[in-house]
Write a protein that holds these residues in place. Structure first.
Motif, mmCIF file in Angstrom:
data_model
loop_
_atom_site.group_PDB
_atom_site.id
_atom_site.type_symbol
_atom_site.label_atom_id
_atom_site.label_comp_id
_atom_site.label_asym_id
_atom_site.label_seq_id
_atom_site.Cartn_x
_atom_site.Cartn_y
_atom_site.Cartn_z
ATOM 1 N N GLY A 553 -128.286 67.537 -33.161
ATOM 2 C CA GLY A 553 -129.257 67.627 -31.845
ATOM 3 C C GLY A 553 -129.574 68.929 -31.284
ATOM 4 O O GLY A 553 -130.127 68.969 -30.293
ATOM 5 N N VAL A 554 -129.110 70.036 -32.093
ATOM 6 C CA VAL A 554 -129.278 71.406 -31.643
ATOM 7 C C VAL A 554 -130.768 71.699 -32.535
ATOM 8 O O VAL A 554 -130.932 71.579 -33.525
ATOM 9 N N THR A 555 -131.473 72.298 -31.350
ATOM 10 C CA THR A 555 -132.919 72.553 -31.895
ATOM 11 C C THR A 555 -133.056 73.954 -32.464
ATOM 12 O O THR A 555 -131.941 74.667 -32.160
ATOM 13 N N SER A 561 -130.962 81.084 -30.390
ATOM 14 C CA SER A 561 -130.036 81.694 -29.193
ATOM 15 C C SER A 561 -128.770 81.286 -29.056
ATOM 16 O O SER A 561 -128.247 80.984 -27.695
ATOM 17 N N TRP A 562 -128.007 80.958 -29.986
ATOM 18 C CA TRP A 562 -126.883 80.557 -29.848
ATOM 19 C C TRP A 562 -125.712 81.458 -29.086
ATOM 20 O O TRP A 562 -124.832 80.847 -28.487
ATOM 21 N N PRO A 571 -125.359 72.167 -24.683
ATOM 22 C CA PRO A 571 -125.466 71.095 -25.601
ATOM 23 C C PRO A 571 -125.637 69.921 -24.942
ATOM 24 O O PRO A 571 -125.609 69.417 -23.877
ATOM 25 N N ALA A 572 -126.643 68.907 -25.754
ATOM 26 C CA ALA A 572 -126.829 67.755 -25.202
ATOM 27 C C ALA A 572 -125.794 66.923 -24.877
ATOM 28 O O ALA A 572 -124.565 67.036 -25.551
ATOM 29 N N LEU A 573 -125.922 65.940 -24.183
ATOM 30 C CA LEU A 573 -124.723 65.327 -23.588
ATOM 31 C C LEU A 573 -124.188 64.051 -24.799
ATOM 32 O O LEU A 573 -123.201 63.938 -24.868
#
Length: 715
Positions: A553-555, A561-562, A571-573
Motif C-alpha cells: 500500500g505504499v505509493t 519521500s520515505w 501509512p494507510a490504516l
C-alpha cells in the motif's frame, strides 16, 4: 635397404664401373656429409649405445623439445636431403667390405652405410667447394687412395683401387638442375659412353626435370668432371695433412685430413663456378619430401580464419607450386584461380615496381621460390608497412634476422638452430605447422575468455551502480547495503568470473575474421550491450524493492519521500504498520533481501549465458564448462544457506548480513535470458551481413601471414 627398380644391385656397377649409374652412386656417396646409422637390436632394446655422435645430439634435441623418441633400426645423421642420397647409394650397391667377404649378417649397424663407407674409404676427399646460393651447387674434389695405402683392405677393394692408382682428382657435383645443366657440356649414358650435350638432349633433360618437379619431387642434378678437364694445379692436388691454414675450404674430412689447404683457386669462393664448369651430366634424382597429412586441413582452417600463408622455399618453381597445391596453399590446377597462381622464382618478385609488389602482397597466398635469406626480411618489412601482422617460421641461422623482425617469430624445436631459437618469440616442440594453427585457436579462445571475464564483471558492476543510482535519484531507500554489495562482489561474482576463464572455444572461433590490432577488449558494441543488460539488472533490482512496498500500500510518491514518513504522509490504516516498521529493522531488511536475491540470481544466470561472448545458449550451453556450473552452484548455495539460516537454526548468520527469510519468483531473472539472447542475435545478424552493430570498424582488418612454412609443413 632395398633396390632401385630396373637396376640390378651390385651387378650394374660391377659390370659397367665407368657408367652413369656408377657415377650417380659415387656422387651420392662422396658429395655428401650425411650418414645412415644402424642400431643393432641390443642397442634398440637398451638405448645404452648410440653409433654416431650426431645421433646423440639429435636425440638430445628431441628430448629438450619434450618429444618422446623411440630408437629405430635406422636413423639419419645429417641433413635429410643428403641422407636420401646415401640411401640411393646403398640401393645402387657396388663393392663393399661386407659384400666382398660374403658375410650374410643383417645387423643394421653393418648394412646401414656399407656401400657409402666403401666409397668414402676408396676415395680421399681433397677439397670441398661449399654450397652457395649463387651457384646453387656444391662439389667435392676426390682422388683414389694409392695402392700403398690399401694394403690392409680386402682383395677386391685393393684391385678396384689399384686400377685407378695413377688417376688424379675427380670433381663430383650436385646442385639445382636448371643451373647445373648450364655448366654441363657433355652427358654420360648408362653404358659409359659420353656425348656432347646438344640442344635436343638439353630440352629432353629440362622436360624430365619439369615432369619430376610437378609430381612433386625435389630434383637434384648430379655431374662429374674428369681429371683431364680440371685445372693443371688441381689434377693431382692433395691437401696438407693436419693443415690448419686459414685458407682451408672445408675443414676436416671423414679421414681426418684437412681439405683444401692453401690452394689459391680453392681459397676464393668466387672461383668455384669456374671450377664447376665443363661438367659431364650423369643423372638426376627426384626426392619425395612429403607434407605432413594434417597440413592440408590446417591450411584450409587458416583460410577460413582469415590467415594468409606465404610459402618461402629453396625449391624450384614447379616443385614449390606442386607442393603448395598439395597442401592447399594454392588452388588446384583447373579450378578458378588455379592456372594463374602467385608464384615467383628468385628475384622475379623484387624486380617489379614497388607499387606492384605491395598490391600483390595485399591479398591471397603467395609462393616464393629460390629465395634469399634477405628476401624474408624485405617481405616482413613490406607486410608490416601494409599494417599486416606477419608471423615468420624458420630453423636456420640465416632465418634469425627475419624471425626477430617479424611480429611473431616461430623457430623449430627439433631441427632449429640455437640462433634461430634465441631470435624467435615461440618455439614449436614438434616442428609441425598444424601446431601453429592450434596455437592460433588457443590464443583466440584465451582472448575470448579474457573478454568474457572482464565483461561479466563490468556488466555486474554496472547493474549494481544502476540500482544504487536509480534509487538515489528517485529518493527511494537504499535497496542494497554496503554489506550486500561486498557479499555480491566477493562471493557471488568472483567464482563465476574465474570459471569463465575455462570456457571452451566457440564452434566458429576459426571462422571469425581477425580482429583489428588496436581494438579494445571492451568494444563499443560490447559496452553498449552490457550497459543495456546492466541497466536492466539495476531496474529489476530496484523494481523488486519498490514492488514490495507497493504491494503493502505504499505509493511511489510516498516511497520517494520515505524520510518524511509521519510528517508529510502516514501509512494507510490497512497496513497496520508504523513508519519504523516499514523503513527500519526487519521491515526494511525484507525488501532489501528480495533485491539482493534478485541481483544474485540474475548475475548467476548472466554467468551461465556468458559461456560464449556471441554464440547463443543453444549453440554453446553452460554444460560445456563444468567449472562454470560449479562456480555458479557453490555461491548460489552459500546465498541460500545465509538466506534461510534462521530455518537452519543459525538466525544470527542472516542477521549479520542484513537478510531475512523470503520467498521470491524468477520472472525478472528469466527475462534476463531473453534480453541476452536478443543482444547476441543482433551481433549474429551483423556478422552474417558483414556489418558491425552500431559502428563500423575503424581500421582495416589485419591478417596473420605465416611465411617460410617449409620446415613445419614437411615431415
Amino acid at each position: 635397404v632395398g633396390a632401385v627398380e630396373g637396376i640390378n644391385k651390385d651387378e650394374e656397377i660391377a659390370n659397367v664401373p665407368h657408367g652413369a649409374v656408377a657415377d650417380i652412386a659415387a656422387v651420392s656417396a662422396l658429395c655428401n656429409d650425411a650418414r645412415i646409422v644402424g642400431n643393432d637390436p641390443e642397442v634398440i632394446a637398451t638405448e645404452e649405445e648410440v653409433v654416431a655422435d650426431q645421433v646423440k645430439e639429435m636425440k638430445k634435441k628431441r628430448k629438450n623439445a619434450a618429444i618422446g623418441v623411440s630408437v629405430k633400426a635406422y636413423e639419419r645423421a645429417g641433413e635429410p636431403t643428403e641422407a636420401a642420397l646415401c640411401i640411393l647409394a646403398e640401393k645402387l650397391g657396388g663393392t663393399s667390405a661386407y659384400s666382398a667377404s660374403g658375410d650374410v649378417t643383417t645387423l643394421p649397424s653393418v648394412l646401414a652405410s656399407a656401400y657409402v663407407d666403401s666409397w668414402r674409404r676408396n676415395f680421399q676427399r681433397s677439397a670441398t667447394l661449399e654450397f652457395s646460393r649463387d651457384r646453387k651447387s656444391m662439389s667435392v674434389l676426390c682422388r683414389p687412395f694409392s695402392l700403398q695405402q690399401t694394403s690392409h683392405l680386402s682383395e677386391i677393394e685393393s684391385v678396384t683401387r689399384g686400377g685407378e692408382k695413377d688417376r688424379g682428382n675427380r670433381l663430383y657435383v650436385k646442385g639445382a638442375p636448371n643451373l647445373l645443366i648450364q655448366r654441363c657440356t657433355h652427358v654420360k649414358f648408362r653404358d659409359g659412353t659420353v656425348r656432347e650435350l646438344t640442344g635436343e638432349l638439353r630440352r629432353e633433360i629440362e622436360a624430365k626435370t619439369t615432369e619430376l618437379a610437378t609430381r612433386p619431387l625435389r630434383c637434384l642434378a648430379l655431374a662429374v668432371k674428369e681429371t683431364d678437364g680440371l685445372d693443371q694445379s688441381l689434377k693431382y692436388y692433395a691437401p696438407v695433412e693436419g693443415s690448419i691454414s686459414g685458407d682451408t675450404v672445408a675443414g676436416n674430412n671423414a679421414n681426418g685430413v684437412s681439405a683444401g689447404g692453401a690452394h689459391p683457386l680453392l681459397s676464393d669462393p668466387k672461383n668455384y663456378a669456374n671450377i664447376e664448369s665443363g661438367l659431364t651430366w650423369v643423372g638426376m634424382v627426384g626426392i619425395k619430401d612429403p607434407a605432413r597429412p594434417e597440413v592440408a586441413q590446417s591450411i584450409n582452417v587458416c583460410t577460413k580464419a582469415g590467415i594468409r600463408v606465404m610459402m618461402i622455399t629453396g625449391d624450384a618453381r614447379d616443385t614449390a607450386v606442386a607442393i603448395a597445391r598439395d597442401v592447399n596453399i594454392l588452388p588446384p590446377k583447373g579450378t578458378p584461380g588455379g592456372d594463374n597462381v602467385k608464384a615467383f622464382e628468385g628475384r622475379e618478385f623484387f624486380v617489379k615496381p614497388e607499387s606492384e609488389q605491395l598490391e600483390l602482397l595485399k591479398s591471397g597466398n603467395i609462393v616464393f621460390c629460390r629465395a634469399e635469406p634477405s628476401d624474408k626480411q624485405k617481405l616482413v618489412k613490406m607486410l608490416q608497412g601494409l599494417h599486416e601482422i606477419p608471423a615468420m617460421t624458420g630453423d636456420g641461422v640465416n632465418d634469425a634476422p627475419a624471425l626477430q623482425q617479424a611480429a611473431i617469430g616461430i623457430a623449430m624445436g627439433i631441427t632449429g638452430t640455437e640462433v634461430s631459437k634465441e631470435a624467435a618469440d615461440m618455439i614449436l616442440s614438434d616442428d609441425n605447422f598444424a601446431t601453429i594453427v592450434d596455437a592460433v585457436e588457443e590464443g583466440r579462445c584465451i582472448y575470448a575468455n579474457m573478454q568474457a571475464f572482464i565483461c561479466f564483471l563490468i556488466s555486474c558492476n554496472i547493474g549494481e551502480i544502476c540500482a544504487i543510482l536509480i534509487a538515489t535519484i528517485a529518493g527511494f531507500p537504499e535497496p542494497l547495503t554496503a554489506m550486500h554489495l561486498l557479499w555480491v562482489n566477493l562471493v557471488t561474482d568472483g567464482p563465476p568470473a574465474t570459471a569463465l576463464g575455462f570456457n571452451p572455444p566457440d564452434p566458429d572461433v576459426m571462422s571469425q575474421r581477425p580482429r583489428p590490432s588496436d581494438e579494445p577488449i571492451m568494444t563499443r558494441w560490447l559496452l553498449t550491450r552490457y550497459c543495456l543488460t546492466g541497466l536492466y539488472v539495476g531496474i529489476a533490482t530496484v523494481g523488486v524493492f519498490v514492488g514490495h512496498y507497493m504491494g503493502i500500500g505504499v505509493t511511489l510518491s510516498e516511497l520517494s519521500s520515505w524520510g518524511k514518513c509521519g510528517e508529510l504522509w502516514t501509512p494507510a490504516l490497512d497496513t497496520m504498520c508504523s513508519c519504523d516498521d516499514l523503513f527500519q529493522g526487519a521491515g526494511r531488511m525484507l525488501p532489501q533481501t528480495l533485491s539482493l536475491t534478485t541481483l544474485v540470481c540474475m548475475e548467476m544466470f548472466k554467468a551461465l549465458s556468458a559461456v560464449s561472448v556471441n554464440s547463443s545458449l543453444i549453440t554453446v550451453g553452460p554444460q560445456k564448462n563444468p567449472w562454470l556450473l560449479l562456480g555458479v552452484a557453490v555461491p548460489f548455495l552459500l546465498h541460500i544457506i545465509v538466506l534461510y539460516s534462521g530455518a537452519l537454526g543459525v538466525p544470527a548468520l542472516g542477521d549479520s548480513f542484513g537478510m531475512v527469510s523470503a520467498y521470491f519468483c524468477f520472472c525478472f531473472q528469466a527475462s534476463l535470458f531473453v534480453l541476452v539472447l536478443s543482444m547476441k542475435s543482433v551481433k549474429l545478424v551483423s556478422v552474417v551481413f558483414n556489418t558491425e552493430p552500431l559502428t563500423h570498424l575503424f581500421s582495416p582488418l589485419p591478417q596473420f601471414v605465416y611465411s617460410d612454412v617449409g620446415s613445419s609443413v614437411t615431415r
